[in-house]
Write an enzyme that holds these catalytic residues in place. Structure first.
Site, PDB file in Angstrom:
ATOM      1  N   LYS A  36      -3.154   5.355   1.174  1.00 11.19           N
ATOM      2  CA  LYS A  36      -4.127   5.094   0.134  1.00 11.19           C
ATOM      3  C   LYS A  36      -4.825   3.552   1.491  1.00 11.19           C
ATOM      4  O   LYS A  36      -5.511   3.328   1.506  1.00 11.19           O
ATOM      5  CB  LYS A  36      -3.981   4.651  -0.796  1.00 11.19           C
ATOM      6  CG  LYS A  36      -3.306   5.808  -2.174  1.00 11.19           C
ATOM      7  CD  LYS A  36      -2.638   5.543  -3.503  1.00 11.19           C
ATOM      8  CE  LYS A  36      -1.677   4.334  -3.498  1.00 11.19           C
ATOM      9  NZ  LYS A  36       0.085   4.986  -3.206  1.00 11.19           N
ATOM     10  N   ARG A  73      -3.419   3.905 -12.358  1.00 14.01           N
ATOM     11  CA  ARG A  73      -2.194   4.520 -12.360  1.00 14.01           C
ATOM     12  C   ARG A  73      -1.548   5.212 -13.448  1.00 14.01           C
ATOM     13  O   ARG A  73      -0.307   5.514 -13.549  1.00 14.01           O
ATOM     14  CB  ARG A  73      -1.518   3.434 -11.570  1.00 14.01           C
ATOM     15  CG  ARG A  73      -0.804   3.428 -10.562  1.00 14.01           C
ATOM     16  CD  ARG A  73       0.100   2.269 -10.125  1.00 14.01           C
ATOM     17  NE  ARG A  73       1.159   2.474  -9.509  1.00 14.01           N
ATOM     18  CZ  ARG A  73       0.784   2.590  -7.440  1.00 14.01           C
ATOM     19  NH1 ARG A  73      -0.158   1.472  -7.749  1.00 14.01           N
ATOM     20  NH2 ARG A  73       1.549   2.907  -6.823  1.00 14.01           N
ATOM     21  N   ARG A  78       7.932   2.168   8.114  1.00  8.14           N
ATOM     22  CA  ARG A  78       6.808   1.347   7.703  1.00  8.14           C
ATOM     23  C   ARG A  78       7.944  -0.037   7.776  1.00  8.14           C
ATOM     24  O   ARG A  78       7.601  -0.692   7.399  1.00  8.14           O
ATOM     25  CB  ARG A  78       6.274   1.983   6.441  1.00  8.14           C
ATOM     26  CG  ARG A  78       5.180   0.060   5.912  1.00  8.14           C
ATOM     27  CD  ARG A  78       4.478   0.255   4.813  1.00  8.14           C
ATOM     28  NE  ARG A  78       5.449   0.754   3.558  1.00  8.14           N
ATOM     29  CZ  ARG A  78       4.471   0.745   2.638  1.00  8.14           C
ATOM     30  NH1 ARG A  78       3.537   0.820   2.502  1.00  8.14           N
ATOM     31  NH2 ARG A  78       5.569   0.806   1.260  1.00  8.14           N
ATOM     32  N   ARG A 109       9.303  -4.786   2.296  1.00  8.31           N
ATOM     33  CA  ARG A 109       8.411  -4.580   1.057  1.00  8.31           C
ATOM     34  C   ARG A 109       9.804  -4.492   0.363  1.00  8.31           C
ATOM     35  O   ARG A 109      10.977  -3.710   0.501  1.00  8.31           O
ATOM     36  CB  ARG A 109       8.334  -4.020   0.870  1.00  8.31           C
ATOM     37  CG  ARG A 109       5.856  -3.796   0.507  1.00  8.31           C
ATOM     38  CD  ARG A 109       5.205  -2.831   0.473  1.00  8.31           C
ATOM     39  NE  ARG A 109       5.273  -1.814  -0.821  1.00  8.31           N
ATOM     40  CZ  ARG A 109       4.676  -1.602  -1.402  1.00  8.31           C
ATOM     41  NH1 ARG A 109       3.310  -0.885  -0.010  1.00  8.31           N
ATOM     42  NH2 ARG A 109       4.479  -0.552  -2.527  1.00  8.31           N
ATOM     43  N   ARG A 136      10.001   5.936  -7.388  1.00 15.26           N
ATOM     44  CA  ARG A 136       8.637   5.035  -7.366  1.00 15.26           C
ATOM     45  C   ARG A 136       7.827   6.551  -7.193  1.00 15.26           C
ATOM     46  O   ARG A 136       6.362   6.773  -7.647  1.00 15.26           O
ATOM     47  CB  ARG A 136       8.354   4.652  -6.514  1.00 15.26           C
ATOM     48  CG  ARG A 136       8.595   3.277  -6.146  1.00 15.26           C
ATOM     49  CD  ARG A 136       8.482   2.432  -5.290  1.00 15.26           C
ATOM     50  NE  ARG A 136       7.376   2.538  -4.502  1.00 15.26           N
ATOM     51  CZ  ARG A 136       6.938   2.552  -3.089  1.00 15.26           C
ATOM     52  NH1 ARG A 136       8.486   2.390  -2.227  1.00 15.26           N
ATOM     53  NH2 ARG A 136       5.764   2.247  -1.693  1.00 15.26           N
TER      54      ARG A 136
HETATM   55  P1  AP5 Z   1       0.496   3.251   3.576  1.00 13.51           P
HETATM   56  O1  AP5 Z   1      -1.151   3.674   3.924  1.00 13.51           O
HETATM   57  O2  AP5 Z   1       0.513   2.496   3.363  1.00 13.51           O
HETATM   58  O3  AP5 Z   1       0.546   4.520   1.607  1.00 13.51           O
HETATM   59  P2  AP5 Z   1       0.420   4.251   0.749  1.00 13.51           P
HETATM   60  O4  AP5 Z   1      -0.496   4.947   0.147  1.00 13.51           O
HETATM   61  O5  AP5 Z   1      -0.429   2.428   0.305  1.00 13.51           O
HETATM   62  O6  AP5 Z   1       1.883   3.595  -0.081  1.00 13.51           O
HETATM   63  P3  AP5 Z   1       2.222   1.839  -0.577  1.00 13.51           P
HETATM   64  O7  AP5 Z   1       3.898   2.139  -0.561  1.00 13.51           O
HETATM   65  O8  AP5 Z   1       1.385   1.379  -0.530  1.00 13.51           O
HETATM   66  O9  AP5 Z   1       1.904   2.666  -2.532  1.00 13.51           O
HETATM   67  P4  AP5 Z   1       2.344   2.828  -3.118  1.00 13.51           P
HETATM   68  O10 AP5 Z   1       1.551   2.980  -4.632  1.00 13.51           O
HETATM   69  O11 AP5 Z   1       3.740   2.626  -3.995  1.00 13.51           O
HETATM   70  O12 AP5 Z   1       2.530   0.937  -3.491  1.00 13.51           O
HETATM   71  P5  AP5 Z   1       1.439  -0.510  -4.195  1.00 13.51           P
HETATM   72  O13 AP5 Z   1       1.079  -1.212  -3.061  1.00 13.51           O
HETATM   73  O14 AP5 Z   1       0.476   0.521  -4.886  1.00 13.51           O
HETATM   74  O15 AP5 Z   1       0.767   4.424   4.962  1.00 13.51           O
HETATM   75  C1  AP5 Z   1       3.050   4.431   4.399  1.00 13.51           C
HETATM   76  C2  AP5 Z   1       2.923   4.056   5.619  1.00 13.51           C
HETATM   77  O16 AP5 Z   1       2.407   5.921   6.198  1.00 13.51           O
HETATM   78  C3  AP5 Z   1       2.494   3.409   6.747  1.00 13.51           C
HETATM   79  O17 AP5 Z   1       3.586   3.192   7.899  1.00 13.51           O
HETATM   80  C4  AP5 Z   1       1.329   4.788   7.902  1.00 13.51           C
HETATM   81  O18 AP5 Z   1       0.845   3.826   8.398  1.00 13.51           O
HETATM   82  C5  AP5 Z   1       1.779   5.725   7.190  1.00 13.51           C
HETATM   83  N1  AP5 Z   1       1.072   7.142   7.143  1.00 13.51           N
HETATM   84  C6  AP5 Z   1      -0.641   6.584   6.322  1.00 13.51           C
HETATM   85  N2  AP5 Z   1      -1.030   8.026   6.599  1.00 13.51           N
HETATM   86  C7  AP5 Z   1      -0.727   8.381   7.439  1.00 13.51           C
HETATM   87  C8  AP5 Z   1      -0.559   9.822   7.871  1.00 13.51           C
HETATM   88  N3  AP5 Z   1      -1.625  10.774   7.926  1.00 13.51           N
HETATM   89  N4  AP5 Z   1      -0.700  10.545   8.964  1.00 13.51           N
HETATM   90  C9  AP5 Z   1       1.093   9.903   9.206  1.00 13.51           C
HETATM   91  N5  AP5 Z   1       1.148   8.960   8.804  1.00 13.51           N
HETATM   92  C10 AP5 Z   1       1.071   7.710   7.971  1.00 13.51           C
HETATM   93  O19 AP5 Z   1       2.730  -0.430  -5.389  1.00 13.51           O
HETATM   94  C11 AP5 Z   1       3.594  -0.885  -5.719  1.00 13.51           C
HETATM   95  C12 AP5 Z   1       4.271  -1.219  -6.679  1.00 13.51           C
HETATM   96  O20 AP5 Z   1       3.315  -1.964  -7.395  1.00 13.51           O
HETATM   97  C13 AP5 Z   1       4.174  -0.461  -7.814  1.00 13.51           C
HETATM   98  O21 AP5 Z   1       5.530   0.810  -7.410  1.00 13.51           O
HETATM   99  C14 AP5 Z   1       4.014  -0.842  -8.956  1.00 13.51           C
HETATM  100  O22 AP5 Z   1       5.262  -1.543  -9.768  1.00 13.51           O
HETATM  101  C15 AP5 Z   1       2.955  -2.157  -9.159  1.00 13.51           C
HETATM  102  N6  AP5 Z   1       1.743  -1.665  -8.972  1.00 13.51           N
HETATM  103  C16 AP5 Z   1       0.975  -1.811  -8.496  1.00 13.51           C
HETATM  104  N7  AP5 Z   1      -0.407  -0.921  -8.740  1.00 13.51           N
HETATM  105  C17 AP5 Z   1       0.017  -0.993 -10.222  1.00 13.51           C
HETATM  106  C18 AP5 Z   1      -0.884  -0.425 -11.235  1.00 13.51           C
HETATM  107  N8  AP5 Z   1      -1.991  -0.095 -11.369  1.00 13.51           N
HETATM  108  N9  AP5 Z   1      -0.165   0.015 -12.081  1.00 13.51           N
HETATM  109  C19 AP5 Z   1       1.101  -0.405 -12.799  1.00 13.51           C
HETATM  110  N10 AP5 Z   1       1.937  -1.100 -11.684  1.00 13.51           N
HETATM  111  C20 AP5 Z   1       1.333  -1.321 -10.631  1.00 13.51           C
END
Ligand code: AP5
Length: 193
Positions: free
Chosen positions: A13, A88, A127, A136, A147
């Site tokens: 994402k 979410r 990552r 992180r 997660r």
């Molecule tokens: P990346 O692009 O970083 O993936 P991502 O989907 O953004 O992953 P996240 O881990 O950031 O998502 P998340 O939803 O767990 O975290 P968030 O910060 O929202 O890619 C990951 C890796 O893969 C990178 O190294 C990249 O280079 C590689 N990659 C990407 N695409 C690729 C491909 N096609 N092929 C190969 N490699 C690839 O949330 C964190 C926490 O915050 C949650 O757990 C929760 O506690 C809280 N939170 C956030 N939003 C909310 C909400 N709306 N409600 C409640 N709690 C929330």
């Protein structure tokens, strides 16, 4: 354009949001980034969110809805935005619908990144290795498992929610990064045409 990027942790994402910011001049609204900034600043929100995030649990709906609601009131989103990590839960999605209806700014598309869950661990490990000492707190095998479970239980129902709204597009998130971007671009270019 007003878009949502949906997918499990590590689906890509953030990676695709960065591409869309560049190509279409949209604002990336990442609740994960906003919450991590709140944790780093030691604010009241950060203190409430930190432990939950470290355990891989969701931050309560009312807190994230308030966060995104405030952010959507800024002038810089007028040209369009990409929601990354929000909504979410179904209640977050319903709150968003209401908020955008009031603003008369409906969503254009929900882009769901379909990935093979077995491979997410590799991506998160990579990552963490590349983060140069700034890993992180939730990027470890145990929390990732949590997660993913939380995603399946609380976020995956949004696929049906947006399918019913009629704005869901599913993309192969296992393709190389540039191919995923190309798939997204062609959908968005059709939308603009
Ligand atoms: P990346 O692009 O970083 O993936 P991502 O989907 O953004 O992953 P996240 O881990 O950031 O998502 P998340 O939803 O767990 O975290 P968030 O910060 O929202 O890619 C990951 C890796 O893969 C990178 O190294 C990249 O280079 C590689 N990659 C990407 N695409 C690729 C491909 N096609 N092929 C190969 N490699 C690839 O949330 C964190 C926490 O915050 C949650 O757990 C929760 O506690 C809280 N939170 C956030 N939003 C909310 C909400 N709306 N409600 C409640 N709690 C929330």
């Amino acid at each position: 354009m007003r878009l949502i990027l949906l997918g499990p942790p590590g689906a890509g994402k953030g990676t695709q949001a960065a591409y869309l910011v560049e190509k279409y001049n949209l604002k990336q609204l990442s609740t994960g980034d906003m919450l991590r900034a709140a944790v780093a600043s030691g604010s009241e929100l950060g203190q409430k969110a930190g432990g939950l995030m470290e355990r891989g649990e969701l931050v309560p709906d009312d807190l994230v809805i308030a966060l995104i609601s405030e952010r959507l009131s800024y002038a810089d989103v007028a040209h369009g935005f990409i929601l990354d990590g929000f909504p979410r839960t179904v209640s977050q999605a319903q709150a968003l619908e209401k908020l955008l209806a009031e603003k008369k700014q409906p969503l254009d598309m929900v882009l769901a990144l379909a990935v093979d869950q077995e491979r997410l661990m590799e991506r998160i490990t990579k990552r963490a290795q590349e983060s140069q000492g700034n890993v992180r707190a939730d990027d470890n095998p145990e929390t990732l498992k949590k997660r993913v479970a939380v995603y399946l239980e609380q976020t995956a129902p949004l696929l049906d929610f947006y399918q019913e709204v009629g704005i869901l597009s599913v993309i192969d998130g296992m393709a190389p990064i540039s191919e995923v971007s190309t798939q997204i671009s062609s959908l968005l270019d059709e939308l603009k045409a």
